[in-house]
Scaffold this motif. Sequence first.
Motif, PDB file in Angstrom:
ATOM      1  N   ASP A 148      -3.339  17.216   1.086  1.00  0.00           N
ATOM      2  CA  ASP A 148      -2.174  16.472   0.615  1.00  0.00           C
ATOM      3  C   ASP A 148      -2.025  15.242   1.498  1.00  0.00           C
ATOM      4  O   ASP A 148      -1.752  15.356   2.693  1.00  0.00           O
ATOM      5  CB  ASP A 148      -0.915  17.340   0.692  1.00  0.00           C
ATOM      6  CG  ASP A 148       0.295  16.668   0.028  1.00  0.00           C
ATOM      7  OD1 ASP A 148       0.353  15.436   0.029  1.00  0.00           O
ATOM      8  OD2 ASP A 148       1.172  17.389  -0.465  1.00  0.00           O
ATOM      9  N   ARG A 161      -0.196  12.918  -2.576  1.00  0.00           N
ATOM     10  CA  ARG A 161      -1.244  13.100  -3.572  1.00  0.00           C
ATOM     11  C   ARG A 161      -2.115  14.284  -3.157  1.00  0.00           C
ATOM     12  O   ARG A 161      -2.751  14.263  -2.115  1.00  0.00           O
ATOM     13  CB  ARG A 161      -2.100  11.842  -3.684  1.00  0.00           C
ATOM     14  CG  ARG A 161      -3.189  11.959  -4.749  1.00  0.00           C
ATOM     15  CD  ARG A 161      -4.061  10.725  -4.810  1.00  0.00           C
ATOM     16  NE  ARG A 161      -5.137  10.883  -5.773  1.00  0.00           N
ATOM     17  CZ  ARG A 161      -6.133  10.019  -5.934  1.00  0.00           C
ATOM     18  NH1 ARG A 161      -6.182   8.930  -5.179  1.00  0.00           N
ATOM     19  NH2 ARG A 161      -7.074  10.236  -6.828  1.00  0.00           N
ATOM     20  N   ARG A 218      -5.261  16.959  -3.579  1.00  0.00           N
ATOM     21  CA  ARG A 218      -6.606  17.071  -4.127  1.00  0.00           C
ATOM     22  C   ARG A 218      -7.234  18.336  -3.575  1.00  0.00           C
ATOM     23  O   ARG A 218      -6.958  18.754  -2.455  1.00  0.00           O
ATOM     24  CB  ARG A 218      -7.442  15.845  -3.789  1.00  0.00           C
ATOM     25  CG  ARG A 218      -7.735  15.681  -2.319  1.00  0.00           C
ATOM     26  CD  ARG A 218      -8.588  14.451  -2.055  1.00  0.00           C
ATOM     27  NE  ARG A 218      -7.807  13.229  -2.162  1.00  0.00           N
ATOM     28  CZ  ARG A 218      -8.075  12.260  -3.012  1.00  0.00           C
ATOM     29  NH1 ARG A 218      -9.086  12.364  -3.839  1.00  0.00           N
ATOM     30  NH2 ARG A 218      -7.342  11.179  -3.040  1.00  0.00           N
TER      31      ARG A 218
END
Length: 279
Positions: free
Chosen positions: A62, A66, A68
């Motif tokens: 994080d 954002r 992933r």
Amino acid sequence: MVPSPGWSWSDVDVAVPGPAGRLPGVAMAGFRQRIAGSVDIAMVAHPAITVLFDLTGDIVCDARGRRRRGSFVAGLLPGEVRTGGRRGECLQVRLTPVVAAAVLGASAELTGTVASLDEVWGRDAERVEERLRAAKTWDARFAIAAEAIGRRLESRPVDAEVAQAWRRTLAARGAVRVDGLAGEVGWSRQRLWSRFRAQLGVTPKRAAGLVRFDHAAHLLAAGHTAASVAARSGYADQSHLHREVKAITGTTPTAVATAPWLAIDEVAWPAPSRGRVSG
């Protein structure tokens, strides 16, 4: 900024390569979580490009809100980066910016960002990940990573003058002046500033600040007072240290001193890989 309740670094096995398996400007460590349970760790800014190979498909990153999943690359000064998972096993590689520019060809573009491994590494990323996951021992994984990095190492070398300026910055723990660096490499201040930023992604002054912060962070983690750390790390005073730590981490020297990621640094990243490595 702390692991999940009930979790500690004693719940993690750490592996490091032997001297024969090390490459200049590259530091590697393997992490395996011993017990099931959620882990949430905030990584501390470091003067290196971080490549994290997710070996279980369970790692979540994080960065700036954002999220992933999977292997990723974190550039210099990426802001707060948190990693977590329930049964994480990963290989983390730290590349000095000089080496990262040669290996990834993206040192400058990575500054302030986090990207998935395949975005940066290219089509070969999946094959390297598969080989790492299939390997049965950490020594085998270190050898695979070293081989993959070594194949790319000379593909995009940076200017010798830029590499020399970076090495001097590391050796001096950030206590350098740009004019002095320029004089040492035989360039003008403007040329060094321009080439350094273009190839490594930060200005010489910003690089020196990050190296100095790294030295200060480890002194704080070792239990030294903020006042003594400021004096030993080249800050004007304790307030100057506080401002710099806040600018780099978004938090205070007190919080940095207890950052979980630093608690295992002496095991996973011996001192030579933090401030005196070549590359």
